[in-house]
Design a protein around this motif. Structure first.
Motif, PDB file in Angstrom:
ATOM      1  N   UNK A 103       0.789  -1.229   0.000  1.00 16.01           N
ATOM      2  CA  UNK A 103       0.000   0.000   0.000  1.00 16.01           C
ATOM      3  C   UNK A 103       0.817   1.273   0.000  1.00 16.01           C
ATOM      4  N   UNK A 104       2.150   1.142   0.021  1.00 20.38           N
ATOM      5  CA  UNK A 104       3.041   2.311   0.003  1.00 20.38           C
ATOM      6  C   UNK A 104       3.512   2.551  -1.428  1.00 20.38           C
ATOM      7  N   UNK A 105       3.621   3.804  -1.821  1.00 20.02           N
ATOM      8  CA  UNK A 105       4.162   4.131  -3.145  1.00 20.02           C
ATOM      9  C   UNK A 105       5.565   3.540  -3.256  1.00 20.02           C
ATOM     10  N   UNK A 106       5.855   2.756  -4.308  1.00 21.77           N
ATOM     11  CA  UNK A 106       7.171   2.098  -4.420  1.00 21.77           C
ATOM     12  C   UNK A 106       8.354   3.041  -4.262  1.00 21.77           C
ATOM     13  N   UNK A 107       8.300   4.214  -4.872  1.00 20.17           N
ATOM     14  CA  UNK A 107       9.418   5.157  -4.751  1.00 20.17           C
ATOM     15  C   UNK A 107       9.639   5.549  -3.299  1.00 20.17           C
ATOM     16  N   UNK A 108       8.554   5.721  -2.543  1.00 17.02           N
ATOM     17  CA  UNK A 108       8.674   6.058  -1.128  1.00 17.02           C
ATOM     18  C   UNK A 108       9.247   4.882  -0.342  1.00 17.02           C
ATOM     19  N   UNK A 109       8.794   3.670  -0.662  1.00 24.13           N
ATOM     20  CA  UNK A 109       9.292   2.484   0.025  1.00 24.13           C
ATOM     21  C   UNK A 109      10.793   2.324  -0.192  1.00 24.13           C
ATOM     22  N   UNK A 110      11.254   2.570  -1.402  1.00 24.63           N
ATOM     23  CA  UNK A 110      12.683   2.438  -1.688  1.00 24.63           C
ATOM     24  C   UNK A 110      13.502   3.458  -0.909  1.00 24.63           C
ATOM     25  N   UNK A 111      12.962   4.652  -0.719  1.00 24.17           N
ATOM     26  CA  UNK A 111      13.672   5.664   0.066  1.00 24.17           C
ATOM     27  C   UNK A 111      13.768   5.240   1.534  1.00 24.17           C
TER      28      UNK A 111
ATOM     29  N   UNK B   9      19.585  -0.443   4.296  1.00 21.80           N
ATOM     30  CA  UNK B   9      19.358  -1.749   3.715  1.00 21.80           C
ATOM     31  C   UNK B   9      19.352  -1.604   2.198  1.00 21.80           C
ATOM     32  N   UNK B  10      19.208  -2.697   1.490  1.00 21.30           N
ATOM     33  CA  UNK B  10      19.246  -2.657   0.037  1.00 21.30           C
ATOM     34  C   UNK B  10      18.022  -3.347  -0.541  1.00 21.30           C
ATOM     35  N   UNK B  11      17.458  -2.756  -1.604  1.00 26.48           N
ATOM     36  CA  UNK B  11      16.361  -3.410  -2.309  1.00 26.48           C
ATOM     37  C   UNK B  11      16.901  -4.557  -3.148  1.00 26.48           C
TER      38      UNK B  11
ATOM     39  N   UNK C 145       5.939  -9.203  -3.456  1.00 22.29           N
ATOM     40  CA  UNK C 145       6.985  -8.203  -3.236  1.00 22.29           C
ATOM     41  C   UNK C 145       7.587  -7.648  -4.523  1.00 22.29           C
ATOM     42  N   UNK C 146       7.962  -6.360  -4.421  1.00 27.56           N
ATOM     43  CA  UNK C 146       8.622  -5.646  -5.510  1.00 27.56           C
ATOM     44  C   UNK C 146      10.141  -5.786  -5.399  1.00 27.56           C
ATOM     45  N   UNK C 147      10.794  -5.566  -6.533  1.00 29.64           N
ATOM     46  CA  UNK C 147      12.238  -5.767  -6.645  1.00 29.64           C
ATOM     47  C   UNK C 147      12.881  -4.495  -7.190  1.00 29.64           C
ATOM     48  N   UNK C 148      13.023  -3.513  -6.297  1.00 29.21           N
ATOM     49  CA  UNK C 148      13.518  -2.207  -6.705  1.00 29.21           C
ATOM     50  C   UNK C 148      14.991  -2.155  -7.069  1.00 29.21           C
ATOM     51  N   UNK C 149      15.708  -3.280  -6.911  1.00 27.57           N
ATOM     52  CA  UNK C 149      17.131  -3.309  -7.232  1.00 27.57           C
ATOM     53  C   UNK C 149      17.436  -3.579  -8.692  1.00 27.57           C
ATOM     54  N   UNK C 150      16.400  -3.721  -9.519  1.00 26.90           N
ATOM     55  CA  UNK C 150      16.579  -3.875 -10.965  1.00 26.90           C
ATOM     56  C   UNK C 150      15.712  -2.832 -11.659  1.00 26.90           C
ATOM     57  N   UNK C 151      16.348  -1.894 -12.367  1.00 29.92           N
ATOM     58  CA  UNK C 151      15.626  -0.830 -13.066  1.00 29.92           C
ATOM     59  C   UNK C 151      16.183  -0.692 -14.485  1.00 29.92           C
ATOM     60  N   UNK C 152      15.381  -0.083 -15.340  1.00 31.39           N
ATOM     61  CA  UNK C 152      15.829   0.069 -16.737  1.00 31.39           C
ATOM     62  C   UNK C 152      15.783   1.531 -17.194  1.00 31.39           C
ATOM     63  N   UNK C 153      15.734   2.460 -16.239  1.00 25.96           N
ATOM     64  CA  UNK C 153      15.774   3.865 -16.600  1.00 25.96           C
ATOM     65  C   UNK C 153      14.417   4.513 -16.773  1.00 25.96           C
TER      66      UNK C 153
ATOM     67  N   UNK D 242      -1.923  -2.691  -2.670  1.00 26.96           N
ATOM     68  CA  UNK D 242      -2.132  -3.208  -1.315  1.00 26.96           C
ATOM     69  C   UNK D 242      -1.525  -4.580  -1.113  1.00 26.96           C
ATOM     70  N   UNK D 243      -1.203  -5.290  -2.189  1.00 30.56           N
ATOM     71  CA  UNK D 243      -0.703  -6.665  -2.104  1.00 30.56           C
ATOM     72  C   UNK D 243       0.766  -6.789  -2.486  1.00 30.56           C
ATOM     73  N   UNK D 244       1.421  -5.651  -2.695  1.00 33.14           N
ATOM     74  CA  UNK D 244       2.843  -5.665  -3.064  1.00 33.14           C
ATOM     75  C   UNK D 244       3.656  -4.875  -2.048  1.00 33.14           C
ATOM     76  N   UNK D 245       4.588  -5.554  -1.362  1.00 34.60           N
ATOM     77  CA  UNK D 245       5.542  -4.889  -0.497  1.00 34.60           C
ATOM     78  C   UNK D 245       6.832  -4.608  -1.250  1.00 34.60           C
ATOM     79  N   UNK D 246       7.866  -4.205  -0.531  1.00 38.21           N
ATOM     80  CA  UNK D 246       9.181  -3.946  -1.128  1.00 38.21           C
ATOM     81  C   UNK D 246      10.208  -4.809  -0.419  1.00 38.21           C
ATOM     82  N   UNK D 247      10.717  -5.824  -1.099  1.00 34.09           N
ATOM     83  CA  UNK D 247      11.691  -6.724  -0.507  1.00 34.09           C
ATOM     84  C   UNK D 247      13.029  -6.017  -0.305  1.00 34.09           C
ATOM     85  N   UNK D 248      13.719  -6.377   0.778  1.00 32.81           N
ATOM     86  CA  UNK D 248      15.014  -5.762   1.067  1.00 32.81           C
ATOM     87  C   UNK D 248      15.930  -6.761   1.753  1.00 32.81           C
ATOM     88  N   UNK D 249      17.187  -6.388   1.873  1.00 33.67           N
ATOM     89  CA  UNK D 249      18.178  -7.249   2.525  1.00 33.67           C
ATOM     90  C   UNK D 249      19.171  -6.392   3.288  1.00 33.67           C
ATOM     91  N   UNK D 250      19.867  -7.048   4.215  1.00 36.93           N
ATOM     92  CA  UNK D 250      20.870  -6.354   4.994  1.00 36.93           C
ATOM     93  C   UNK D 250      22.195  -6.201   4.278  1.00 36.93           C
TER      94      UNK D 250
END
Length: 224
Positions: free
Chosen positions: A131-139, A146-148, A171-179, A205-213
């Motif tokens: 439910x969070x805007x992906x760009x906001x979640x990545x910030x 942490x890292x997406x 979950x979303x995968x913000x660590x791969x982008x194409x510009x 509402x059904x997509x989070x943002x996956x991250x790692x340490x």
């Protein structure tokens, strides 16, 4: 470490065995024996490197063994994913135009090891960001130091722990982008895992943002 108690070396061996059973060595152009041998330095290091919670049922994983597209293409790894207890193979959505996956790479400041196989540590599928805007979640992820996750890392997590992908906790995968504004994501479609994408400004509402340490590579044999 909290969550499910486990032996890290035994868990590493389980992950390697699963990849072998799914045909990863053959796809990488090698044998199972050599595959195991080339991953041995990661096995030796795993006990001292691993930190974080391990409770796959709750979407938290202490570590996951990542095989990148330099060894096995995404088009080959995604069909080897399944949902827990299901046998329908995962698939890449047709919304990825021909050749698009090659253009989805790690942007700054996502820093990947110079290795074609490595450990992803302290992984969280990130349902708090549903439910969070992906760009906001990545910030927020970046602010927490942490890292997406990349596409390969998201697929690795699902391959090794099918229980992490469940209804309303994908979950979303913000660590791969194409510009552009597309953010890759893994969710459930037609009773199977699907690799698709969403817009960076559109919350779901059904997509989070996956991250790692963090990420660790210690295997010179799989150096890029």
């Amino acid at each position: 470490m909290t969550g499910v108690a486990f032996d890290t070396v035994t868990e590493f061996d389980r992950q390697v065995a699963r990849l072998i059973a799914l045909g990863y060595p053959e796809l990488a152009g090698t044998t199972a024996e050599r595959f195991v041998r080339e991953l041995a330095p990661l096995r030796e290091a795993v006990a001292s490197l691993v930190t974080g919670e391990h409770d796959p049922e709750r979407g938290r994983v202490a570590f996951a063994l990542v095989v990148t597209r330099q060894l096995v293409p995404i088009e080959e790894t995604m069909p080897r994913t399944t949902l827990r207890g299901k046998d329908k193979p995962g698939f890449v959505d047709r919304s990825f135009e021909e050749g698009a996956l090659e253009r989805f790479v790690a942007p700054d400041p996502v820093s990947l090891p110079n290795s074609r196989a490595y450990l992803l540590l302290d992984v969280d599928r990130g349902e708090e960001f549903c439910g969070v805007v992906p760009a906001d979640a990545m910030r927020v992820v970046a602010d927490r130091e942490r890292t997406v996750l990349t596409i390969e890392e998201g697929i690795a997590l699902l391959t090794l722990f099918p229980e992490v992908l469940v209804k309303n906790k994908c979950y979303m995968l913000g660590g791969s982008r194409c510009g552009d504004r597309r953010v890759p994501a893994l969710w459930i479609s037609r009773n199977a895992p699907k690799l698709g994408w969403c817009w960076e400004g559109n919350p779901h509402t059904w997509l989070g943002m996956a991250s790692a340490g963090g990420r660790v590579a210690v295997s010179p044999r799989f150096a890029g």
